[in-house]
Design a protein around this motif. Structure first.
Motif, short mmCIF file in Angstrom:
data_model
loop_
_atom_site.label_atom_id
_atom_site.label_comp_id
_atom_site.label_asym_id
_atom_site.label_seq_id
_atom_site.Cartn_x
_atom_site.Cartn_y
_atom_site.Cartn_z
N VAL A 98 -35.89 9.70 11.12
CA VAL A 98 -35.28 8.38 11.35
C VAL A 98 -35.42 7.98 12.81
O VAL A 98 -35.48 8.83 13.70
N LEU A 99 -35.46 6.67 13.02
CA LEU A 99 -35.50 6.15 14.38
C LEU A 99 -34.17 6.45 15.07
O LEU A 99 -33.11 6.27 14.46
N ILE A 100 -34.22 6.90 16.30
CA ILE A 100 -32.97 7.09 17.04
C ILE A 100 -32.38 5.70 17.31
O ILE A 100 -33.08 4.84 17.85
N PRO A 101 -31.14 5.47 16.92
CA PRO A 101 -30.55 4.14 17.17
C PRO A 101 -30.62 3.77 18.65
O PRO A 101 -30.37 4.60 19.52
N ARG A 102 -30.99 2.52 18.90
CA ARG A 102 -31.17 2.04 20.27
C ARG A 102 -29.97 1.22 20.73
O ARG A 102 -29.33 0.55 19.90
N PRO A 103 -29.73 1.19 22.05
CA PRO A 103 -28.61 0.37 22.55
C PRO A 103 -28.78 -1.11 22.25
O PRO A 103 -27.80 -1.82 22.04
N GLU A 104 -30.04 -1.58 22.17
CA GLU A 104 -30.25 -3.00 21.83
C GLU A 104 -29.69 -3.30 20.44
O GLU A 104 -29.11 -4.36 20.19
N THR A 105 -29.91 -2.35 19.53
CA THR A 105 -29.46 -2.54 18.15
C THR A 105 -27.93 -2.52 18.10
O THR A 105 -27.30 -3.27 17.35
N SER A 163 -31.43 -6.71 9.41
CA SER A 163 -32.57 -5.79 9.37
C SER A 163 -33.11 -5.52 10.77
O SER A 163 -33.19 -6.42 11.60
N ASN A 164 -33.45 -4.25 10.98
CA ASN A 164 -34.24 -3.86 12.15
C ASN A 164 -35.49 -3.20 11.59
O ASN A 164 -35.59 -1.98 11.52
N PRO A 165 -36.46 -4.01 11.15
CA PRO A 165 -37.64 -3.43 10.48
C PRO A 165 -38.66 -2.94 11.51
O PRO A 165 -38.48 -3.20 12.71
N PRO A 166 -39.71 -2.27 11.07
CA PRO A 166 -40.78 -1.93 12.01
C PRO A 166 -41.39 -3.22 12.57
O PRO A 166 -41.61 -4.17 11.81
N TYR A 167 -41.61 -3.25 13.89
CA TYR A 167 -42.20 -4.47 14.47
C TYR A 167 -43.13 -4.22 15.65
O TYR A 167 -43.60 -5.16 16.28
N VAL A 168 -43.39 -2.96 15.99
CA VAL A 168 -44.26 -2.69 17.14
C VAL A 168 -45.71 -2.75 16.66
O VAL A 168 -46.07 -2.09 15.68
N MET A 169 -46.53 -3.57 17.34
CA MET A 169 -47.94 -3.69 16.91
C MET A 169 -48.72 -2.45 17.34
O MET A 169 -48.46 -1.88 18.40
N GLN A 193 -48.62 1.10 25.52
CA GLN A 193 -47.56 0.88 26.52
C GLN A 193 -46.29 1.66 26.20
O GLN A 193 -45.30 1.55 26.91
N MET A 194 -46.32 2.45 25.12
CA MET A 194 -45.07 3.10 24.72
C MET A 194 -44.90 4.47 25.37
O MET A 194 -45.86 5.14 25.70
N GLN A 195 -43.63 4.85 25.52
CA GLN A 195 -43.29 6.14 26.15
C GLN A 195 -43.68 7.29 25.21
O GLN A 195 -43.52 7.17 23.99
N ASN A 226 -42.07 10.02 24.68
CA ASN A 226 -40.96 10.56 23.86
C ASN A 226 -40.76 9.75 22.58
O ASN A 226 -40.40 10.30 21.55
N VAL A 227 -41.06 8.43 22.64
CA VAL A 227 -40.95 7.60 21.43
C VAL A 227 -42.10 7.95 20.48
O VAL A 227 -41.90 8.20 19.29
N LEU A 228 -43.32 8.00 21.03
CA LEU A 228 -44.50 8.27 20.19
C LEU A 228 -44.45 9.65 19.56
O LEU A 228 -44.84 9.83 18.41
N LEU A 287 -43.64 5.46 10.87
CA LEU A 287 -43.34 4.59 9.73
C LEU A 287 -42.24 3.56 10.07
O LEU A 287 -42.23 2.45 9.55
N ALA A 288 -41.32 3.95 10.96
CA ALA A 288 -40.21 3.07 11.31
C ALA A 288 -40.56 2.13 12.45
O ALA A 288 -39.78 1.23 12.77
N LEU A 289 -41.72 2.34 13.06
CA LEU A 289 -42.04 1.57 14.28
C LEU A 289 -43.16 0.56 14.09
O LEU A 289 -43.04 -0.60 14.47
N PHE A 290 -44.29 1.02 13.49
CA PHE A 290 -45.52 0.26 13.63
C PHE A 290 -45.86 -0.67 12.48
O PHE A 290 -45.57 -0.38 11.32
N LEU A 327 -31.75 -10.55 12.49
CA LEU A 327 -32.98 -9.74 12.55
C LEU A 327 -33.28 -9.28 13.97
O LEU A 327 -33.36 -10.10 14.90
N GLU A 328 -33.47 -7.97 14.14
CA GLU A 328 -34.01 -7.50 15.42
C GLU A 328 -35.51 -7.81 15.40
O GLU A 328 -36.15 -7.70 14.35
N ILE A 329 -36.04 -8.21 16.56
CA ILE A 329 -37.44 -8.65 16.58
C ILE A 329 -38.22 -8.07 17.75
O ILE A 329 -37.64 -7.57 18.72
N1 GLN Z 1 -37.01 -1.11 19.61
C1 GLN Z 1 -37.74 0.01 19.10
C2 GLN Z 1 -38.61 0.62 20.20
O1 GLN Z 1 -38.74 0.08 21.24
C3 GLN Z 1 -38.59 -0.41 17.94
C4 GLN Z 1 -37.75 -0.61 16.75
C5 GLN Z 1 -38.50 -1.16 15.60
O2 GLN Z 1 -39.73 -1.15 15.48
N2 GLN Z 1 -37.75 -1.67 14.74
O3 GLN Z 1 -39.14 1.69 20.06
#
Ligand code: GLN
Length: 293
Positions: A101-108, A198-204, A210-212, A214-216, A222-225, A254-256
């Protein structure tokens, strides 16, 4: 491992903390390392910050020292602290996390807090959380709106297993559904919802670079891209679901992806919603609230 191999000068608390700062400050900064230390003492020994502050000359036993050793090695490899201790706090709820699972983010968390404040005087009776992952959003909303029936959906059975454990751990009852939102045959069994989030996958895929690390390395892809040629596929599916299942005066949250804010608002317009864009605490376009036109 032989405890002689451990690099701590002794098993005194001050020496443990000292080595964490020596080895990690350069990588994370001392404020973040202090937070890691607080979280580890709480998780391993049940000590709160005050106990830690007043126990610097105490010693820990060898088995605990070994746990601090492995935590330090993990942090050097950028393993998230939430995976090391196995949980995180989200809107006052303890949420277990794993690589499923995606670690919950402070933005969310900010989005959920906004939603709770916004609906405080009109508590929703039926709530739907799409792509629930750890279940954090559904659980926090259920705790805020105790009278609501909450339904949460995810495609991943491993994520749903974690979400179920989290719901139980927080004393909440949530109706979980395993389904693929992107499947054209997808239909929701229930009638209308007053709140759909919803906070669906949205990272292209093209944003991967450009991603860190630790995230990658540790969050499930599946939860990100989403594919570069259809980055709003989830929003399209959510809009169709909301057209059918959101009550007339219901709210869609919606988180975007901040770089697709305009496109996401347009998509919602086209599906008969009037979107409002919200900026998060980092100053980024981070979420949309929308109502039916
Ligand atoms: N905000 C998350 C990130 O930066 C991405 C979350 C998502 O794709 N829903 O890693």
């Amino acid at each position: 491992m032989n405890t002689r191999d451990l690099r701590f000068r002794s098993n005194r608390v001050s020496d443990i903390i000292g080595l964490f700062h020596e080895e990690l400050d350069g990588m994370y900064g001392s404020d973040e390392v202090r937070m890691f230390v607080d979280m580890l003492f709480e998780a391993f020994l049940g000590w709160d910050k005050v106990r830690l502050l007043t126990s610097k000359e105490h010693t820990v036993d060898q088995s605990d020292l070994l746990r601090f050793h492995w935590a330090l090695e993990d942090l050097k490899r950028q393993r998230p602290i939430q995976h090391i201790i196995g949980h995180t706090d989200f809107c006052g709820c303890r949420i277990k996390v794993s690589p499923d699972v995606l670690i919950p983010r402070p933005e969310t968390e900010e989005i959920v807090n906004w939603t709770i404040c916004h609906l405080a005087h009109h508590p929703p009776l039926a709530i739907l959380d799409l792509c629930t992952g750890s279940g954090c959003i559904a659980i926090a909303l259920k705790k805020a709106f105790l009278g609501a029936e909450v339904t949460a959906l995810d495609v991943s059975s491993a994520a749903l297993e974690m979400a179920r454990q989290n719901a139980r751990g927080n004393g909440t009852t949530i109706n979980f559904i395993q389904a693929n939102l992107l499947d054209p045959a997808f239909r929701l069994p229930s009638p209308t919802f007053h709140l759909i989030v919803s906070n669906p996958p949205y990272v292209m895929e093209s944003e991967r670079a450009q991603m860190q690390r630790n995230v990658l390395d540790y969050d499930p892809s599946l939860a990100l891209f989403v594919p570069d040629d259809d980055p709003l596929c989830f929003y399209q599916a959510i809009a169709l679901t909301a057209q059918k299942s959101l009550s007339d005066d219901g709210l869609l949250i919606l988180e975007i992806n901040e770089s697709l804010a305009g496109e996401t608002c347009n998509l919602l317009h086209k599906h008969g919603f009037s979107p409002t864009l919200h900026i998060d605490f980092r100053g980024k376009s981070r979420f949309i609230s929308a109502k039916r036109n």
